[in-house]
Design a protein around this motif. Structure first.
Motif, PDB file in Angstrom:
ATOM      1  N   VAL A   1       7.750  -4.542   9.514  1.00  0.00           N
ATOM      2  CA  VAL A   1       6.606  -4.902  10.336  1.00  0.00           C
ATOM      3  C   VAL A   1       7.114  -5.534  11.624  1.00  0.00           C
ATOM      4  O   VAL A   1       7.926  -6.458  11.595  1.00  0.00           O
ATOM      5  CB  VAL A   1       5.696  -5.896   9.599  1.00  0.00           C
ATOM      6  CG1 VAL A   1       4.535  -6.307  10.485  1.00  0.00           C
ATOM      7  CG2 VAL A   1       5.187  -5.278   8.300  1.00  0.00           C
TER       8      VAL A   1
ATOM      9  N   ALA B   1       0.471  -6.492  15.455  1.00  0.00           N
ATOM     10  CA  ALA B   1       1.347  -5.996  14.386  1.00  0.00           C
ATOM     11  C   ALA B   1       1.402  -4.482  14.393  1.00  0.00           C
ATOM     12  O   ALA B   1       0.420  -3.809  14.716  1.00  0.00           O
ATOM     13  CB  ALA B   1       0.849  -6.492  13.035  1.00  0.00           C
TER      14      ALA B   1
ATOM     15  N   GLU C   1       1.993  -2.736  11.693  1.00  0.00           N
ATOM     16  CA  GLU C   1       1.716  -2.272  10.337  1.00  0.00           C
ATOM     17  C   GLU C   1       0.282  -1.766  10.190  1.00  0.00           C
ATOM     18  O   GLU C   1      -0.679  -2.476  10.499  1.00  0.00           O
ATOM     19  CB  GLU C   1       1.965  -3.420   9.355  1.00  0.00           C
ATOM     20  CG  GLU C   1       1.690  -3.095   7.912  1.00  0.00           C
ATOM     21  CD  GLU C   1       2.484  -1.883   7.417  1.00  0.00           C
ATOM     22  OE1 GLU C   1       3.689  -1.788   7.702  1.00  0.00           O
ATOM     23  OE2 GLU C   1       1.874  -1.040   6.736  1.00  0.00           O
TER      24      GLU C   1
ATOM     25  N   PHE D   1      -2.290  -3.709   7.876  1.00  0.00           N
ATOM     26  CA  PHE D   1      -2.314  -5.091   8.389  1.00  0.00           C
ATOM     27  C   PHE D   1      -3.183  -6.001   7.533  1.00  0.00           C
ATOM     28  O   PHE D   1      -2.851  -7.164   7.309  1.00  0.00           O
ATOM     29  CB  PHE D   1      -2.822  -5.073   9.836  1.00  0.00           C
ATOM     30  CG  PHE D   1      -2.906  -6.416  10.485  1.00  0.00           C
ATOM     31  CD1 PHE D   1      -4.148  -6.959  10.819  1.00  0.00           C
ATOM     32  CD2 PHE D   1      -1.768  -7.149  10.780  1.00  0.00           C
ATOM     33  CE1 PHE D   1      -4.242  -8.193  11.439  1.00  0.00           C
ATOM     34  CE2 PHE D   1      -1.847  -8.382  11.393  1.00  0.00           C
ATOM     35  CZ  PHE D   1      -3.095  -8.908  11.726  1.00  0.00           C
TER      36      PHE D   1
ATOM     37  N   TYR E   1      -1.780  -8.249   4.745  1.00  0.00           N
ATOM     38  CA  TYR E   1      -0.864  -9.339   5.049  1.00  0.00           C
ATOM     39  C   TYR E   1      -1.602 -10.623   5.372  1.00  0.00           C
ATOM     40  O   TYR E   1      -2.536 -10.642   6.187  1.00  0.00           O
ATOM     41  CB  TYR E   1       0.013  -8.978   6.253  1.00  0.00           C
ATOM     42  CG  TYR E   1       1.046  -7.927   5.962  1.00  0.00           C
ATOM     43  CD1 TYR E   1       0.698  -6.580   5.947  1.00  0.00           C
ATOM     44  CD2 TYR E   1       2.357  -8.270   5.695  1.00  0.00           C
ATOM     45  CE1 TYR E   1       1.646  -5.605   5.670  1.00  0.00           C
ATOM     46  CE2 TYR E   1       3.313  -7.315   5.432  1.00  0.00           C
ATOM     47  CZ  TYR E   1       2.947  -5.990   5.418  1.00  0.00           C
ATOM     48  OH  TYR E   1       3.894  -5.032   5.152  1.00  0.00           O
TER      49      TYR E   1
END
Length: 124
Positions: free
Chosen positions: A2, A24, A26, A29, A32
């Motif tokens: 990430v 981010a 990712e 997301f 997280y």
């Protein structure tokens, strides 16, 4: 892996406001937990605020409670830290971090990925 990229830091007078953003890479997301930490010169890194993946649970450390607000926009893969009524003692490098497993983490070693940090300087 990430990747986290912070923005929004800068120089501001005491009493002013800044909004930090952390984008981010990712796509998952929302899985997280995200945290904001800060490290002032000569001091250890400390937690500022953290928020769960769905935004339902958030923590704010006592020294910034009532002045800082964490939020996230999972559609934009971004977490924010709105900082109001800034004080000189808020001067630090602010970093965002991502934690995949478990609940909210309050320690740096709870987090798996880190951004490069953005500097916030509050003048008196």
């Amino acid at each position: 892996q990430v990747q986290l990229v912070e923005s929004g830091g800068g120089l501001v007078q005491a009493g002013g406001s800044l909004r930090l953003s952390c984008a981010a890479s990712e796509r998952t997301f929302s899985s997280y937990c995200m945290g904001w930490f800060r490290q002032a010169p000569g001091k250890d890194r400390e937690i500022v605020s953290t928020i769960s993946g769905n935004g339902a649970i958030a923590y704010v450390t006592d020294s910034v409670k009532g002045r800082f607000t964490i939020s996230r926009d999972n559609a934009k893969n971004t977490v924010y830290l709105q900082m109001n009524s800034l004080k000189p003692e808020d001067t630090a490098v602010y970093s965002c971090a991502a934690r995949l497993v478990g609940g909210i983490g309050l320690r740096p070693d709870n987090y798996d990925y880190w951004g490069q940090g953005t500097r916030v300087t509050v003048s008196s």
